[in-house]
Design a protein around this motif. Structure first.
Motif, short mmCIF file in Angstrom:
data_model
loop_
_atom_site.label_atom_id
_atom_site.label_comp_id
_atom_site.label_asym_id
_atom_site.label_seq_id
_atom_site.Cartn_x
_atom_site.Cartn_y
_atom_site.Cartn_z
N VAL A 185 -1.09 -27.19 19.28
CA VAL A 185 -1.05 -25.77 19.63
C VAL A 185 -0.27 -25.58 20.92
CG1 VAL A 185 -2.42 -23.73 20.23
CG2 VAL A 185 -3.26 -25.33 18.49
N PRO A 186 0.77 -24.74 20.91
CA PRO A 186 1.51 -24.50 22.16
C PRO A 186 0.61 -23.90 23.24
CG PRO A 186 2.68 -23.61 20.25
CD PRO A 186 1.31 -23.99 19.78
N LEU A 187 0.92 -24.19 24.46
CA LEU A 187 0.09 -23.69 25.56
C LEU A 187 -0.02 -22.18 25.55
CD1 LEU A 187 1.17 -25.96 28.58
CD2 LEU A 187 -0.97 -26.05 27.28
N ASP A 188 1.04 -21.49 25.12
CA ASP A 188 1.00 -20.03 25.18
C ASP A 188 0.19 -19.41 24.05
OD1 ASP A 188 2.72 -20.42 23.05
OD2 ASP A 188 4.35 -19.17 23.85
N ARG A 189 -0.44 -20.24 23.19
CA ARG A 189 -1.30 -19.71 22.12
C ARG A 189 -2.74 -20.17 22.28
NH1 ARG A 189 1.23 -15.59 20.88
NH2 ARG A 189 -0.07 -15.32 19.04
N LEU A 190 -3.06 -20.85 23.38
CA LEU A 190 -4.40 -21.39 23.60
C LEU A 190 -5.28 -20.43 24.41
CD1 LEU A 190 -3.91 -25.15 24.52
CD2 LEU A 190 -5.32 -24.27 22.64
N LEU A 191 -6.54 -20.33 24.00
CA LEU A 191 -7.57 -19.68 24.79
C LEU A 191 -8.73 -20.65 24.96
CD1 LEU A 191 -7.79 -16.17 23.04
CD2 LEU A 191 -6.39 -16.80 25.01
N VAL A 192 -9.57 -20.41 25.96
CA VAL A 192 -10.80 -21.19 26.13
C VAL A 192 -11.98 -20.24 26.09
CG1 VAL A 192 -9.86 -23.17 27.36
CG2 VAL A 192 -10.50 -21.13 28.64
N GLU A 193 -13.09 -20.75 25.58
CA GLU A 193 -14.30 -19.94 25.47
C GLU A 193 -15.51 -20.84 25.60
OE1 GLU A 193 -15.94 -19.25 21.30
OE2 GLU A 193 -13.77 -18.96 20.97
N THR A 194 -16.66 -20.21 25.89
CA THR A 194 -17.91 -20.96 25.85
C THR A 194 -18.73 -20.65 24.61
OG1 THR A 194 -19.04 -19.27 27.17
CG2 THR A 194 -18.12 -21.18 28.36
N LYS A 225 -3.82 -32.43 26.14
CA LYS A 225 -2.44 -31.95 26.28
C LYS A 225 -1.64 -32.76 27.31
CE LYS A 225 -1.22 -28.60 24.38
NZ LYS A 225 -0.59 -28.54 23.02
N ARG A 226 -2.35 -33.60 28.05
CA ARG A 226 -1.70 -34.45 29.06
C ARG A 226 -0.98 -33.61 30.12
NH1 ARG A 226 -1.42 -36.24 24.13
NH2 ARG A 226 0.58 -35.20 23.73
N VAL A 227 -1.69 -32.60 30.58
CA VAL A 227 -1.17 -31.72 31.63
C VAL A 227 -2.26 -31.55 32.69
CG1 VAL A 227 0.35 -30.49 30.03
CG2 VAL A 227 -1.96 -29.59 30.50
N ILE A 232 -3.87 -25.54 32.47
CA ILE A 232 -4.74 -24.92 31.46
C ILE A 232 -5.45 -23.70 32.02
CG2 ILE A 232 -6.69 -25.32 29.92
CD1 ILE A 232 -4.09 -26.85 29.21
N GLU A 233 -5.90 -23.83 33.26
CA GLU A 233 -6.55 -22.70 33.92
C GLU A 233 -5.62 -21.49 33.95
OE1 GLU A 233 -8.70 -21.78 38.25
OE2 GLU A 233 -7.53 -23.61 37.94
N ARG A 234 -4.38 -21.71 34.35
CA ARG A 234 -3.42 -20.61 34.50
C ARG A 234 -3.03 -20.00 33.16
NH1 ARG A 234 1.77 -20.91 33.74
NH2 ARG A 234 1.75 -23.19 33.91
N VAL A 235 -2.64 -20.85 32.20
CA VAL A 235 -2.11 -20.30 30.95
C VAL A 235 -3.21 -19.63 30.13
CG1 VAL A 235 -0.18 -21.90 30.88
CG2 VAL A 235 -2.27 -22.47 29.63
N THR A 236 -4.43 -20.17 30.15
CA THR A 236 -5.47 -19.55 29.34
C THR A 236 -5.93 -18.23 29.96
OG1 THR A 236 -7.19 -20.93 30.38
CG2 THR A 236 -6.25 -21.70 28.29
N TRP A 237 -5.88 -18.12 31.28
CA TRP A 237 -6.17 -16.83 31.92
C TRP A 237 -5.11 -15.81 31.52
CZ3 TRP A 237 -4.45 -13.03 35.18
CH2 TRP A 237 -5.41 -12.25 35.83
N GLU A 238 -3.84 -16.22 31.57
CA GLU A 238 -2.75 -15.32 31.19
C GLU A 238 -2.84 -14.97 29.71
OE1 GLU A 238 0.70 -17.52 32.29
OE2 GLU A 238 0.56 -16.97 34.44
N ASN A 239 -3.14 -15.95 28.86
CA ASN A 239 -3.23 -15.70 27.42
C ASN A 239 -4.38 -14.77 27.07
OD1 ASN A 239 -1.10 -17.49 27.18
ND2 ASN A 239 -2.34 -19.19 26.44
#
Length: 248
Positions: A185-194, A225-227, A232-239
């Motif tokens: 999954v590209p970083l710009d399509r990822l979200l995180v949730e609990t 993702k080896r990043v 992840i914090e930044r891109v998932t907040w933006e996404n």
């Protein structure tokens, strides 16, 4: 700054204190989810009382037999940013399959009509879920919540233009398929949730989940993702902001 793109705060028997605990861990945005008339109203109340909380209105497939009557009108509150969670659950089958399919299709149409995000629940129903999304037309902003498929299902969702939301399951020892999906999954399509209060990540598995555990989910994704975790914090907040139409 972390965003929890899917939580059920407050859950039955609790209050909104979980938001305060999460803020201490750097969680600055929360989407609290409606699953029926009562929880949708509770979600709206939480959003109205907290500047960093937004709500959805929806009918969970478990409750599809109830129908949509009685759900709050999303047009009456600007803090409502999504429809759902809705979809299909053929694992539990708490509502008949035909009722689940009908309510899912109606909520897809509702999200499209109102220009709101669609939050999708699918369990043991990938072919049917993808078929209905394809037949009804995927809303511009669609989130596959608590993704539990593998790489092929992830690619099918991405082909539809959907976001993939990863829960604490990604930390489970047995979740190799989910980790393999995260990898594609590209970083710009990822979200995180609990999905609080459910599915607490390792090392809290089996305990009550809470939005404060979002960094643990993000750390597992970062490892796959080896990043750096900060990516992840930044891109998932933006996404999350993009997916739900929130201010940046």
């Amino acid at each position: 700054m972390w965003a929890d793109s899917h939580c059920h705060v407050p859950w039955e028997g609790s209050d909104t204190a979980a938001f305060d605990v999460a803020r201490e861990q750097g969680v600055t945005r929360f989407i609290t989810i409606g699953t029926d008339a009562t929880t949708s109203r509770t979600a709206i109340e939480a959003a109205n009382a907290n500047d960093d909380v937004w709500a959805t209105v929806g009918l969970h497939p478990h409750d599809a037999s109830q129908g949509l009557d009685g759900l709050p009108d999303p047009r009456e509150n600007a803090r409502v940013v999504g429809i759902g969670e809705c979809g299909l659950d053929f694992f539990y089958n708490h509502s008949p399959a035909d009722a689940q399919k009908e309510m899912f299709a109606r909520q897809i149409a509702w999200a499209k009509e109102l220009g709101l995000a669609l939050v999708v629940h699918t369990r043991d129903a990938w072919p049917e879920t993808l078929d209905i999304l394809g037949a009804e037309g995927v809303p511009e902003r669609t989130i596959i919540h608590c993704f539990t498929g593998g790489p092929e299902e992830a690619k099918a969702c991405l082909d539809l233009g959907a976001y993939i939301s990863i829960s604490g399951i990604v930390t489970f020892k047995t979740a190799d398929d989910i980790r393999a999906a995260v990898d594609v999954v590209p970083l710009d399509r990822l979200l995180v949730e609990t999905d609080s209060p459910f599915l607490a990540p390792v090392p809290h598995r089996g305990k009550t989940n809470q939005p404060a555990f979002i960094p643990l989910v993000g750390a597992s994704i970062a490892e796959v993702k080896r990043v750096p975790i900060t990516d992840i914090e930044r891109v998932t907040w933006e996404n999350t902001s993009e997916a739900f139409g929130l201010p940046k």
